[in-house]
Every structure is written in structure tokens, then in C-alpha cells.
Write an enzyme that holds these catalytic residues in place. Sequence first.
Site, short mmCIF file in Angstrom:
data_model
loop_
_atom_site.label_atom_id
_atom_site.label_comp_id
_atom_site.label_asym_id
_atom_site.label_seq_id
_atom_site.Cartn_x
_atom_site.Cartn_y
_atom_site.Cartn_z
N ARG A 102 0.90 -1.48 0.18
CA ARG A 102 0.05 -0.02 0.16
C ARG A 102 0.77 1.23 0.04
NH1 ARG A 102 -4.28 0.59 4.71
NH2 ARG A 102 -2.65 1.23 6.02
N GLU A 104 -16.08 5.82 6.16
CA GLU A 104 -15.48 5.22 7.27
C GLU A 104 -15.26 5.96 8.43
OE1 GLU A 104 -11.40 4.45 5.34
OE2 GLU A 104 -11.60 6.39 4.18
N LEU A 125 -9.98 4.40 2.53
CA LEU A 125 -8.67 3.89 2.34
C LEU A 125 -8.75 2.20 2.41
CD1 LEU A 125 -5.71 4.59 3.10
CD2 LEU A 125 -6.18 3.69 5.36
N1 PLP Z 1 -9.52 4.44 7.28
C1 PLP Z 1 -8.83 5.50 7.66
C2 PLP Z 1 -9.10 6.95 7.34
C3 PLP Z 1 -7.51 5.36 8.40
O1 PLP Z 1 -6.79 6.45 8.98
C4 PLP Z 1 -7.10 3.89 8.88
C5 PLP Z 1 -6.17 3.63 9.72
O2 PLP Z 1 -5.39 4.45 9.98
C6 PLP Z 1 -8.00 2.96 8.59
C7 PLP Z 1 -9.19 3.25 7.61
C8 PLP Z 1 -7.65 1.67 8.79
O3 PLP Z 1 -6.79 1.08 7.94
P1 PLP Z 1 -5.65 0.03 8.22
O4 PLP Z 1 -6.56 -1.28 8.53
O5 PLP Z 1 -5.04 -0.53 7.24
O6 PLP Z 1 -4.90 0.18 9.45
#
Ligand code: PLP
Length: 277
Positions: A51, A177, A201
Site C-alpha cells: 500500500r 469510514e 482507504l
Molecule cells: N480508514 C482510515 C481513514 C484510516 O486512517 C485507517 C487507519 O489509520 C483505516 C481506515 C484503517 O486502515 P488499516 O486497517 O490499514 O490500519
Amino acid sequence: MQIAMIQDKIVPIKELDPVYLDRGIFFGDGIYEVVRSYDGRIFTLEEHLQRFANSLSAIEISRVDIDRIRSRVLKSFDVAGISNARIYFHVTRGSELRKHLSNPDLEPVFFLTVTELEDHTQAKTKGIEVSTHPDWRWKRCDIKSLNLLANVLARRDAAAKGCAEAILVNEAGLITEGASSAFFAISEQTLQTAALTANILPSITRQFVIKAGGNIGLKTTEKSLTPQQASDADELFIASTTQDIIPVVKFDGKLIGDGKPGEYTKLLIRQFLSLTA
Ligand code: PLP
């Protein structure tokens, strides 16, 4: 003489620490990642590095070697010796006097911290309250950009309401989200969360939650919820790297279920943990 001023101190530009001229500060011109370890083992490092590479490519920062980033992450984790660690790292486009269009030869700047993860036991066992906030972010939320002002403002609003997370609602009235988490509902043995095409994301935890859900017999629907649908759901939770799964027991002041973490959410937490071992 060209000068800078830091609080009350005047410094000639030539003597200024380049850290003050980082494009990450002026423009949020960079991208970041957060990975964590469980009991001394880093979880899903390759997914996070992929990513990270995608984000770098999306904002056209080249000359960053992912193998070198991996070595730095592993080395710093080893040196820190923290078994449940949060590893934060970013790359900015570089450091120079402020101008929108950067010098093409600018050297990207790498920065990393390894810190202790907070204990989320209480949030996990009791659940948290969340509140909605307009999603003021830009249209490329798939990029893990350092520009997080809209997320910070949403989180401040939630905190002022006594809530632990802000749930972002777009202009179509749909939940995207959390300010720093993925958002899920469970109703009728189905997990529901926004599709990756909904300007969110691509959360790594989200992938593993869906997998864990499959392991305990939950189907998944990738479809955005309205706040009304979320508050009517049987169970709600948020998910992110640092906290994995946290039950949500109140949504905009309305109790979810009986106001305690849901049974499927509790099962998911256990199932998810087994995937991290
Ligand atoms: N959505 C946002 C806006 C985030 O900042 C994060 C994590 O920081 C997530 C989702 C969760 O992403 P991940 O599971 O890759 O930590």
C-alpha cells in the site's frame, strides 16, 4: 539576509535545520503507513509495504526503494525491542524553500518511529461511542496521504461529544469510514462495510476482518450504510491496524443492541486474533 523564525528565535536560512523546510509540513506532501506487532511479530508488513508503494506511485514520488524501507522497518523494530509496537513511517517529497512545484531533483525524506501500543482492553470489552461528521476529505482517500486535517477536525468534534471515533458521512448521505478506522455493521449474519470504490482507504484490517468473518460463517456485503441503517444494525464496530476490532455500542447517542458489544463482534475479535498468531 534570508532568515527564518522559530518561536522567538531568528535563524539564518543557511543554518536552518532542513526538517523545518520539509514539504510534509508545508503541504502535507507525503504519504505514510502504520504497522503493528503482536507479541514480537510484525503483522501484515508486506500488505502495508504494498500500500505504501501504491501511495508513493499515486503521488509520483519515485526513487524510494521498498526493499530498503522494509530493512529499515525490521531494523528499527529489532532495535526498539517492543513486543506490541506501533511502527509509523512516512516519506515526504523532500525539503527545500517553500514553493508549490518542487525541484525535480529533490531527495525524498524518510522518517519512522517505533512506540508502545496503548492497551485497548477497556474499549474492546466495553465498546465505544461514535458520532457522525461530514466527510470533508478530498477525492483520493485511497492514498494514505499526510494531509489529515479533515480527519483531525472530525475526531476533535467526536471528542467534544464524548465519542472515541468520528464516522464520516459523504455528500450522498452515506457512511464512508471512520476518521482513522474502517466501519462495519452486522445484521442478519452479514457483515456490511463500504466498498473500496467508495473513496475510502483500502484498510488492511478490513481485508482480515472479512476473512475472519468468513471463518465464523458471516457473509459480507460491500455496500455503504446510511447513518439510519447503522443505528438500526444489530452490531457495529470499527477496525484499524492499531486497535484491530473495537465494538461500537452507541451511534449518535443511540444504543446499539443492548448497549454491550455484540456476540458476533466478540467472536470476530477472537477469530481476528487467531489470524495474527
Ligand atoms: N480508514 C482510515 C481513514 C484510516 O486512517 C485507517 C487507519 O489509520 C483505516 C481506515 C484503517 O486502515 P488499516 O486497517 O490499514 O490500519
